[in-house]
Design a protein around this motif. Structure first.
Motif, PDB file in Angstrom:
ATOM      1  N   SER A 151      25.043  37.107 104.119  1.00 26.24           N
ATOM      2  CA  SER A 151      24.288  35.978 103.583  1.00 26.24           C
ATOM      3  C   SER A 151      23.344  35.413 104.643  1.00 26.24           C
ATOM      4  O   SER A 151      22.175  35.123 104.357  1.00 26.24           O
ATOM      5  CB  SER A 151      25.251  34.900 103.095  1.00 26.24           C
ATOM      6  OG  SER A 151      24.557  33.769 102.672  1.00 26.24           O
ATOM      7  N   ILE A 152      23.829  35.285 105.851  1.00 25.87           N
ATOM      8  CA  ILE A 152      22.997  34.804 106.962  1.00 25.87           C
ATOM      9  C   ILE A 152      21.898  35.818 107.271  1.00 25.87           C
ATOM     10  O   ILE A 152      20.734  35.456 107.452  1.00 25.87           O
ATOM     11  CB  ILE A 152      23.863  34.513 108.200  1.00 25.87           C
ATOM     12  CG1 ILE A 152      24.768  33.309 107.915  1.00 25.87           C
ATOM     13  CG2 ILE A 152      23.004  34.288 109.443  1.00 25.87           C
ATOM     14  CD1 ILE A 152      25.838  33.079 108.953  1.00 25.87           C
ATOM     15  N   GLU A 160      20.567  38.085 105.294  1.00 28.35           N
ATOM     16  CA  GLU A 160      19.590  38.122 104.210  1.00 28.35           C
ATOM     17  C   GLU A 160      18.678  36.901 104.237  1.00 28.35           C
ATOM     18  O   GLU A 160      17.482  37.010 103.952  1.00 28.35           O
ATOM     19  CB  GLU A 160      20.304  38.212 102.865  1.00 28.35           C
ATOM     20  CG  GLU A 160      20.939  39.565 102.628  1.00 28.35           C
ATOM     21  CD  GLU A 160      21.771  39.616 101.361  1.00 28.35           C
ATOM     22  OE1 GLU A 160      21.752  38.652 100.569  1.00 28.35           O
ATOM     23  OE2 GLU A 160      22.459  40.623 101.170  1.00 28.35           O
ATOM     24  N   LYS A 161      19.227  35.751 104.571  1.00 30.49           N
ATOM     25  CA  LYS A 161      18.439  34.516 104.584  1.00 30.49           C
ATOM     26  C   LYS A 161      17.344  34.558 105.645  1.00 30.49           C
ATOM     27  O   LYS A 161      16.215  34.134 105.411  1.00 30.49           O
ATOM     28  CB  LYS A 161      19.356  33.327 104.831  1.00 30.49           C
ATOM     29  CG  LYS A 161      18.641  32.001 104.875  1.00 30.49           C
ATOM     30  CD  LYS A 161      19.620  30.856 105.067  1.00 30.49           C
ATOM     31  CE  LYS A 161      18.884  29.532 105.122  1.00 30.49           C
ATOM     32  NZ  LYS A 161      19.804  28.406 105.291  1.00 30.49           N
ATOM     33  N   TYR A 162      17.667  35.074 106.829  1.00 34.49           N
ATOM     34  CA  TYR A 162      16.725  34.998 107.951  1.00 34.49           C
ATOM     35  C   TYR A 162      15.956  36.291 108.220  1.00 34.49           C
ATOM     36  O   TYR A 162      14.875  36.251 108.792  1.00 34.49           O
ATOM     37  CB  TYR A 162      17.457  34.556 109.216  1.00 34.49           C
ATOM     38  CG  TYR A 162      17.963  33.149 109.095  1.00 34.49           C
ATOM     39  CD1 TYR A 162      17.094  32.063 109.203  1.00 34.49           C
ATOM     40  CD2 TYR A 162      19.298  32.889 108.840  1.00 34.49           C
ATOM     41  CE1 TYR A 162      17.542  30.761 109.069  1.00 34.49           C
ATOM     42  CE2 TYR A 162      19.766  31.585 108.706  1.00 34.49           C
ATOM     43  CZ  TYR A 162      18.879  30.530 108.825  1.00 34.49           C
ATOM     44  OH  TYR A 162      19.328  29.248 108.679  1.00 34.49           O
ATOM     45  N   ARG A 186      17.627  41.887 103.568  1.00 31.65           N
ATOM     46  CA  ARG A 186      18.514  43.050 103.454  1.00 31.65           C
ATOM     47  C   ARG A 186      17.764  44.378 103.613  1.00 31.65           C
ATOM     48  O   ARG A 186      18.346  45.365 104.028  1.00 31.65           O
ATOM     49  CB  ARG A 186      19.255  43.017 102.128  1.00 31.65           C
ATOM     50  CG  ARG A 186      20.375  44.035 102.098  1.00 31.65           C
ATOM     51  CD  ARG A 186      21.314  43.806 100.936  1.00 31.65           C
ATOM     52  NE  ARG A 186      22.419  44.729 101.027  1.00 31.65           N
ATOM     53  CZ  ARG A 186      23.638  44.391 101.390  1.00 31.65           C
ATOM     54  NH1 ARG A 186      23.907  43.146 101.702  1.00 31.65           N
ATOM     55  NH2 ARG A 186      24.596  45.283 101.446  1.00 31.65           N
TER      56      ARG A 186
END
Length: 72
Positions: free
Chosen positions: A37-38, A40-42, A45
Motif C-alpha cells: 500500500s505504501i 503503490e501510494k508513493y 505498482r
C-alpha cells in the motif's frame, strides 16, 4: 523513504535491506499488503519488478513475518 528503499533494492554494501527492515519495524507494519500500500501510494505498482519482489520476500523471511510471498 520505505517505498524508495524498496524501489532501489540494491545489494550490499548498500544498506537498503537493513533500512527497509528498520522502517517496517518502526512503522509497526505486519503484512505485505501494508508494505505494498505504501509502495503503490508513493511509487506505483508498475515499478515493482522481480528484483523488488525477491527483496521483499527476503525481508519478510528475515523479520519472521508470516506474509504471503511473491512468486517469481
Amino acid at each position: 523513504m520505505l517505498a524508495m528503499k524498496i524501489l532501489s533494492a540494491r545489494p550490499e554494501p548498500f544498506r537498503d535491506f537493513e533500512d527497509v527492515e528498520y522502517l517496517i519495524q518502526y512503522l509497526d507494519i505486519d503484512t505485505l499488503d501494508e508494505v505494498m500500500s505504501i509502495f503503490e501510494k508513493y511509487i506505483g505498482r508498475r515499478y515493482l519488478q522481480d528484483r523488488q519482489k525477491v527483496f521483499l520476500n527476503y525481508v519478510g523471511e528475515d523479520l519472521k513475518k508470516s506474509w504471503k510471498k511473491f512468486s517469481i
